[in-house]
Design a protein around this motif. Structure first.
Motif: not given
Lengths: 250, 309
Positions: A121, A123, A216, A219-221, B125-127, B132-136
């Motif tokens: 999940d 990674d 934190t 968001g996700v895309a 980063r990819p998860i 899905v690409i996460a912005t962290v």
């Protein structure tokens, strides 16, 4: 010798996870959950070591919400002896999970700790190594073969160039790669038996760990979509397209 | 702001992944130094000093750092990193092995496998296998970061004249020792740095049939890769594996032969510029990401392709 195995509850590997429309998080409603594949390999390895007489007890631990007890039961059905559930809300970060596991290691004093190399999940590929640093243990990450030899452990690791073999003092950490073993299927009688095996619930407070957050998720895309291209008729047309349209060969 | 980049090297030369990590450090901004930890690694340190835009190279040359044992090198990095705001390493098997230990020693999170820098504390980063690409955003004062090398164009290899400074600290945890390694010798380019990659999957049926790919690879100057299925079946060694948990590649041309296209494999190659799929099953998912698909029996198509090149 006691082996401790950490397992994680994750989205089943066959599920294609998507971002929610509002981009706040991934869509996890009504998604099939399972034990992380690398963690399953970790359980299998510990059980094989027990069957070989090297390990006397296999303790399985999971950090998460109550639902992760399902995955502990799965590990018990595969042959682990007892379970520990460290109950936490939400999604703890790898560093906090490593601290909680360090607390469990201090209590249980295992000679061998086996984890999956990464969860499919997040990674992240971090928890085992972090636990190694916190517990002051050596690590054999991305293991494709392990061999206990007296008070040391020989680990063959899958690395970018090929394979590397290390010797570690016990107690030690191992994180599993895909080729370490092929996990068995739990039989129905073993699934029934697993329901009666002991499963203790503990908390971060019991383990003396204060939970905190360092990251934190803003968001996700979805990633940039690749659209399907064309089907070519034959090799001649393929070579022509690569030369004259895509210009990637000369 | 200061960033320490951890060099990936073989004691005599820098691995290209180091240049991608420097590029990511430049995207974060500020002053950049490089740490070269190894044994008899003077030549690698000199190579690092030639990378343009580097403040200085720190060379920790000691037997304890031979073979990049994570237990020892992580202690060194955590020690040296106390003077820096960020520590950046490529997300190679070595970086993945060492850096989480560094982060735990520093009591900070690690941000794994970043593909872009939005700001000095915010990254993408990819998860979920790249679905899905996460912005962290990190709230740690010091950041430990690993970099997906294919997402950052390598900086130039030469042109710089940084000073090399010796680091005398010796950290030997005494927990681990190196026994042996089996490293495949090959005249082909490295899989993660090749501009053309040709990969075989379960459809290749056995290891001998990978010879069908070799002739084509020779003509294209390509590296050879494989799907997990082909590695699990023992057709080829583990270092061929392209995918979520294997190597991530993004060449100009990726040719997938006899590979169905599981999401775990796509995660390792879908950022390639041009993708070709050769598969006899016209419904194989690989065709959904391929620019050019050829529905054909690979045992006929591969000899034809080799002859046509």
């Amino acid at each position: 010798m006691k082996a401790l195995v950490a397992v994680k509850r994750v989205v089943d590997y066959n599920v294609k996870v998507r971002a929610k429309a509002d981009g706040s998080d991934v869509e996890l409603n009504n998604v099939k959950m399972a034990i992380n594949p690398f963690c399953e390999i970790a359980v299998e390895e510990a059980v094989r070591l027990k069957e070989a007489g090297t390990v006397s007890e296999v303790v399985v631990v999971s950090v998460g919400e109550k639902s992760c007890q399902e995955q502990i039961r799965t590990a018990l059905a595969l042959g682990a002896d007892r379970g520990i559930h460290v109950e936490v809300e939400g999604r703890p970060e790898p560093l906090e999970v490593a601290k909680l596991l360090k607390g469990v290691v201090d209590k249980e004093q295992p000679q061998l700790v086996i984890l999956g190399k990464q969860s499919i999940d997040g990674d992240n590929n971090q928890t085992g190594q972090m636990l190694g640093a916190l517990a002051g243990m050596g690590q054999g990450t991305f293991a494709s073969e392990i061999k206990v030899d007296g008070d040391s452990l020989q680990v063959t690791r899958e690395v970018d160039g090929g394979l590397q073999t290390l010797k570690l003092n016990l107690p030690a950490i191992v994180t599993t790669d895909l080729r370490l073993n092929e996990p068995r299927y739990a039989s129905l009688p073993n699934i029934m038996k697993a329901k009666k095996k002991p499963l203790d619930v503990t908390s971060p407070a019991d383990l003396g760990v204060e939970m905190s957050s360092h990251i934190t998720q803003l968001g996700v895309a979805p990633p940039p979509e690749r659209s399907a291209g064309i089907k070519v008729e034959d090799v001649a047309q393929l070579v022509d397209k690569l030369k004259n349209e895509a210009k990637v060969i000369s | 702001m200061t960033t320490l980049v951890i060099a990936e090297h073989d004691n005599t030369s820098l691995k290209p992944a180091t240049l991608n990590a420097v590029a990511a450090a430049q995207a974060i901004g500020g002053d950049i130094d490089i740490l070269v930890a190894g044994a008899d690694c003077g030549a690698a340190a000199e190579a690092a000093a030639a990378v343009p835009g580097i403040g200085k190279v720190l060379a920790a040359d000691n037997a304890a750092y031979a073979n990049q044992l994570a237990e020892n090198v992580s202690l060194l990095i955590a020690d040296v990193a106390s003077a820096y705001d960020n520590v950046v390493a490529p997300a190679t098997t070595s970086g993945k092995n060492i850096m989480p230990r560094v982060a735990a020693l520093m009591d900070v999170a690690q941000i794994s496998d970043i593909i872009s820098v939005d700001s000095p504390d915010t990254f993408k980063r990819p998860i979920y296998a790249g679905n899905v690409i996460a912005t962290v955003q990190s709230s740690d004062a010091k950041k430990v970061i690993t970099v997906r090398t294919t997402a950052f164009d390598a900086v130039a290899e030469t042109g710089g004249t940084a000073a090399v400074e010796a680091v005398d600290a010796v950290h030997d945890a005494g927990l681990s020792s190196f026994i042996s390694e089996e490293v495949a010798e090959s005249d082909r380019p490295e899989l993660t740095a090749a501009s053309v990659v040709i990969s075989g999957g379960r459809g290749m049926q056995n290891g001998d049939n990978f010879q069908l790919l070799e002739g084509i690879a020779d003509k294209l100057g390509a590296a050879i890769g494989a799907s997990r299925a082909a590695v699990d079946a023992g057709f080829v060694p583990n270092d061929y594996q392209v995918g979520q948990t294997g190597k991530i590649v993004a060449p100009d041309l990726y040719v997938a032969v006899g590979i169905s296209g599981a999401i775990q494999h796509l995660a390792g190659m879908k950022d390639s510029k041009v993708i070709v799929a050769i598969n006899k099953d016209e419904d194989a998912p690989i065709f959904q990401v391929a620019d050019y698909g050829l529905v054909a029996d690979l045992f006929t198509a591969l000899p034809e392709l080799e002859a046509a090149l």
